[in-house]
Design a protein around this motif. Structure first.
Motif, PDB file in Angstrom:
ATOM      1  N   ALA A   1     -33.780 -26.921 -21.313  1.00 48.48           N
ATOM      2  CA  ALA A   1     -35.186 -26.576 -21.533  1.00 48.48           C
ATOM      3  C   ALA A   1     -36.103 -27.624 -20.911  1.00 48.48           C
ATOM      4  N   VAL A   2     -35.789 -28.891 -21.119  1.00 48.78           N
ATOM      5  CA  VAL A   2     -36.588 -29.966 -20.533  1.00 48.78           C
ATOM      6  C   VAL A   2     -36.515 -29.896 -19.015  1.00 48.78           C
ATOM      7  N   ASP A   3     -35.307 -29.679 -18.488  1.00 49.06           N
ATOM      8  CA  ASP A   3     -35.149 -29.575 -17.032  1.00 49.06           C
ATOM      9  C   ASP A   3     -35.981 -28.434 -16.460  1.00 49.06           C
ATOM     10  N   ASP A   4     -36.053 -27.307 -17.183  1.00 53.06           N
ATOM     11  CA  ASP A   4     -36.846 -26.173 -16.703  1.00 53.06           C
ATOM     12  C   ASP A   4     -38.323 -26.534 -16.610  1.00 53.06           C
ATOM     13  N   TYR A   5     -38.827 -27.283 -17.580  1.00 51.63           N
ATOM     14  CA  TYR A   5     -40.219 -27.730 -17.513  1.00 51.63           C
ATOM     15  C   TYR A   5     -40.433 -28.625 -16.295  1.00 51.63           C
ATOM     16  N   LEU A   6     -39.560 -29.592 -16.119  1.00 46.51           N
ATOM     17  CA  LEU A   6     -39.724 -30.543 -15.028  1.00 46.51           C
ATOM     18  C   LEU A   6     -39.612 -29.848 -13.670  1.00 46.51           C
ATOM     19  N   LYS A   7     -38.666 -28.912 -13.549  1.00 48.50           N
ATOM     20  CA  LYS A   7     -38.519 -28.165 -12.297  1.00 48.50           C
ATOM     21  C   LYS A   7     -39.772 -27.357 -11.987  1.00 48.50           C
ATOM     22  N   THR A   8     -40.331 -26.714 -12.996  1.00 46.61           N
ATOM     23  CA  THR A   8     -41.498 -25.869 -12.792  1.00 46.61           C
ATOM     24  C   THR A   8     -42.700 -26.698 -12.345  1.00 46.61           C
ATOM     25  N   ILE A   9     -42.888 -27.862 -12.954  1.00 51.23           N
ATOM     26  CA  ILE A   9     -43.983 -28.745 -12.553  1.00 51.23           C
ATOM     27  C   ILE A   9     -43.762 -29.228 -11.122  1.00 51.23           C
ATOM     28  N   TYR A  10     -42.536 -29.587 -10.790  1.00 52.44           N
ATOM     29  CA  TYR A  10     -42.189 -30.043  -9.440  1.00 52.44           C
ATOM     30  C   TYR A  10     -42.453 -28.949  -8.410  1.00 52.44           C
ATOM     31  N   HIS A  11     -41.977 -27.729  -8.709  1.00 52.10           N
ATOM     32  CA  HIS A  11     -42.148 -26.615  -7.774  1.00 52.10           C
ATOM     33  C   HIS A  11     -43.614 -26.339  -7.482  1.00 52.10           C
TER      34      HIS A  11
END
Length: 217
Positions: free
Chosen positions: A5-15
C-alpha cells in the motif's frame, strides 16, 4: 511502513511528475488510487511522519529524497519485470502491467539482479518508460507530447502510456512502436508517417493517443 500500500502511494506520486512538473494534490492522488480523500489524507500524514513525503495542509504532495529512492526502487522492479515478461515469455505490452503489479512485491533482490543481467541491463521498459538503475538514476530525453507536436515535427516515439490497454493495442495495430521514427502530418487528427521497408506509411491513431504518445523533441 514497508507494505504494498505504501509502495503504491509512492509510485503514484513518482509517476505524476515523471513527465511533467506539476506536483500531485491529495485529491488527484485519491482519484488515481481510487480511494476516499479522507483515507488519502490520513496516509499522506503517515508518510510525512516517516520522512517519505513533504506536504502542507491542502497543498500538493512531493517525495522526499528517501521517498524518491524507495519509489525508484519499486518502479525499477516493476519495469524490469514488464520487460522480462515481454522478452522471455512473449507477453504483449498491453498484458504485462497487472502481472508486474503482483510480482514486484514477490521476487527477491537476487532474482531481480539476475533478470537485469540476463536482459542486458535495459534502460527502458516495453512502453518506453525509463528503468531506474540500482542507484535510482534515470535518463530521459527532451520530449513533446504528440497532441502538442506541430505538423511536420519529426521524432522518435519515446513512450506510449500503459494506462489504457485498448489504446496500446490500437497503437500497435497501427504499426507504431517505441523507437519508430515518425513525422506528424496532421496534429489535429493525429496522423503519423512511419518508416518501414516498403517506404513511408500514413497511419491514423485514436484521438486519445494525443495525450498518450511521447516523441523526442
Amino acid at each position: 511502513m514497508a507494505s504494498p500500500a505504501v509502495d503504491d502511494y509512492l509510485k503514484t506520486i513518482y509517476h505524476h511528475t515523471e513527465w511533467q512538473d506539476d506536483r500531485i494534490t491529495p485529491s488527484q492522488l485519491a482519484a488515481e488510487l481510487g480511494l476516499a480523500p479522507s483515507s488519502v489524507t490520513e496516509m499522506v500524514q503517515k508518510l510525512a511522519a516517516q520522512g517519505l513525503v513533504t506536504h502542507r495542509p491542502y497543498g500538493p504532495v512531493s517525495l522526499s529524497a528517501e521517498g524518491e529512492r524507495r519509489a525508484a526502487a519499486i518502479i525499477r522492479r516493476h519495469r524490469l519485470i514488464e520487460t522480462w515478461l515481454v522478452r522471455e515469455f512473449g507477453y504483449a505490452w498491453d498484458e504485462v502491467h497487472d502481472e508486474a503489479e503482483v510480482l514486484e512485491h514477490a521476487i527477491s533482490d537476487r532474482l531481480l539482479e539476475g533478470i537485469d543481467d540476463r536482459l542486458g541491463r535495459p534502460r527502458f521498459d516495453p512502453h518506453g518508460d525509463a528503468i531506474p538503475d540500482a542507484a535510482g538514476h534515470v535518463h530521459r530525453e527532451s520530449f513533446v507530447v504528440l497532441g502538442s507536436a506541430p505538423a511536420g515535427h519529426v521524432g522518435r516515439v519515446l513512450r506510449v502510456s500503459d494506462r489504457d490497454p485498448e489504446l496500446l493495442r490500437a497503437v500497435e495495430s497501427a504499426g507504431v512502436a517505441v523507437g519508430a521514427v515518425v513525422t506528424v502530418t496532421d496534429a489535429s487528427t493525429l496522423r503519423l508517417v512511419t518508416d518501414d521497408p516498403a517506404g513511408a506509411v500514413d497511419v491514423a491513431l485514436p484521438a486519445a493517443a494525443g495525450q498518450a504518445v511521447w516523441l523526442s523533441a
